[in-house]
Design a protein around this motif. Structure first.
Motif, PDB file in Angstrom:
ATOM      1  N   UNK A  48     -22.199  21.855  15.805  1.00  0.00           N
ATOM      2  CA  UNK A  48     -22.551  20.688  16.152  1.00  0.00           C
ATOM      3  C   UNK A  48     -22.414  20.659  17.532  1.00  0.00           C
ATOM      4  N   UNK A  49     -21.313  20.456  18.056  1.00  0.00           N
ATOM      5  CA  UNK A  49     -20.845  21.012  18.878  1.00  0.00           C
ATOM      6  C   UNK A  49     -20.640  21.595  19.954  1.00  0.00           C
ATOM      7  N   UNK A  50     -21.322  22.622  19.849  1.00  0.00           N
ATOM      8  CA  UNK A  50     -22.044  24.401  21.072  1.00  0.00           C
ATOM      9  C   UNK A  50     -21.651  24.837  20.508  1.00  0.00           C
ATOM     10  N   UNK A  51     -20.767  26.429  20.778  1.00  0.00           N
ATOM     11  CA  UNK A  51     -20.715  27.075  19.968  1.00  0.00           C
ATOM     12  C   UNK A  51     -19.727  27.994  19.255  1.00  0.00           C
ATOM     13  N   UNK A  52     -19.338  28.562  19.020  1.00  0.00           N
ATOM     14  CA  UNK A  52     -18.740  28.732  18.289  1.00  0.00           C
ATOM     15  C   UNK A  52     -18.889  30.818  18.048  1.00  0.00           C
ATOM     16  N   UNK A  53     -18.002  31.286  18.533  1.00  0.00           N
ATOM     17  CA  UNK A  53     -17.536  32.568  18.591  1.00  0.00           C
ATOM     18  C   UNK A  53     -16.457  33.778  17.346  1.00  0.00           C
ATOM     19  N   UNK A  54     -16.961  34.217  16.422  1.00  0.00           N
ATOM     20  CA  UNK A  54     -15.738  34.769  15.456  1.00  0.00           C
ATOM     21  C   UNK A  54     -15.417  35.796  15.383  1.00  0.00           C
ATOM     22  N   UNK A  55     -14.624  36.144  15.060  1.00  0.00           N
ATOM     23  CA  UNK A  55     -14.187  37.374  14.956  1.00  0.00           C
ATOM     24  C   UNK A  55     -14.751  38.016  13.616  1.00  0.00           C
ATOM     25  N   UNK A  56     -14.954  39.296  13.721  1.00  0.00           N
ATOM     26  CA  UNK A  56     -15.394  40.009  12.037  1.00  0.00           C
ATOM     27  C   UNK A  56     -14.335  39.862  11.538  1.00  0.00           C
ATOM     28  N   UNK A  57     -13.030  40.459  11.950  1.00  0.00           N
ATOM     29  CA  UNK A  57     -12.082  40.179  11.053  1.00  0.00           C
ATOM     30  C   UNK A  57     -11.060  39.290  10.801  1.00  0.00           C
ATOM     31  N   UNK A  58     -11.900  38.582  10.997  1.00  0.00           N
ATOM     32  CA  UNK A  58     -11.038  36.864  10.115  1.00  0.00           C
ATOM     33  C   UNK A  58     -12.255  36.595   9.327  1.00  0.00           C
TER      34      UNK A  58
END
Length: 66
Positions: A48-58
């Motif tokens: 909703x408020x932009x872009x999130x980058x999520x590491x695969x290991x998490x």
């Protein structure tokens, strides 16, 4: 010389462009549209408020929201 034949696993590429729910190992959850994903499950998610980058290991799970 870079290998241009690398392809994302078909099980992971199914999420690209879809609205998903991502659960993390620390019990956080993110909901949004997958903009990019790779073979390590590193994910770029439009939220909703932009872009999130999520590491695969998490990542604990990814579920498609219909």
């Amino acid at each position: 010389m870079p290998n241009n034949n690398l392809q994302v696993n078909k099980d992971f590429i199914q999420f690209k462009g879809k609205n998903v729910l991502i659960g993390l190992k620390n019990k956080e959850e993110y909901s949004g549209k997958v903009l990019a994903i790779d073979n390590f499950l590193n994910t770029v998610l439009e939220v909703e408020n932009g872009v999130e980058v999520i590491k695969g290991g998490k990542i604990l799970f990814i579920s498609i929201n219909e």
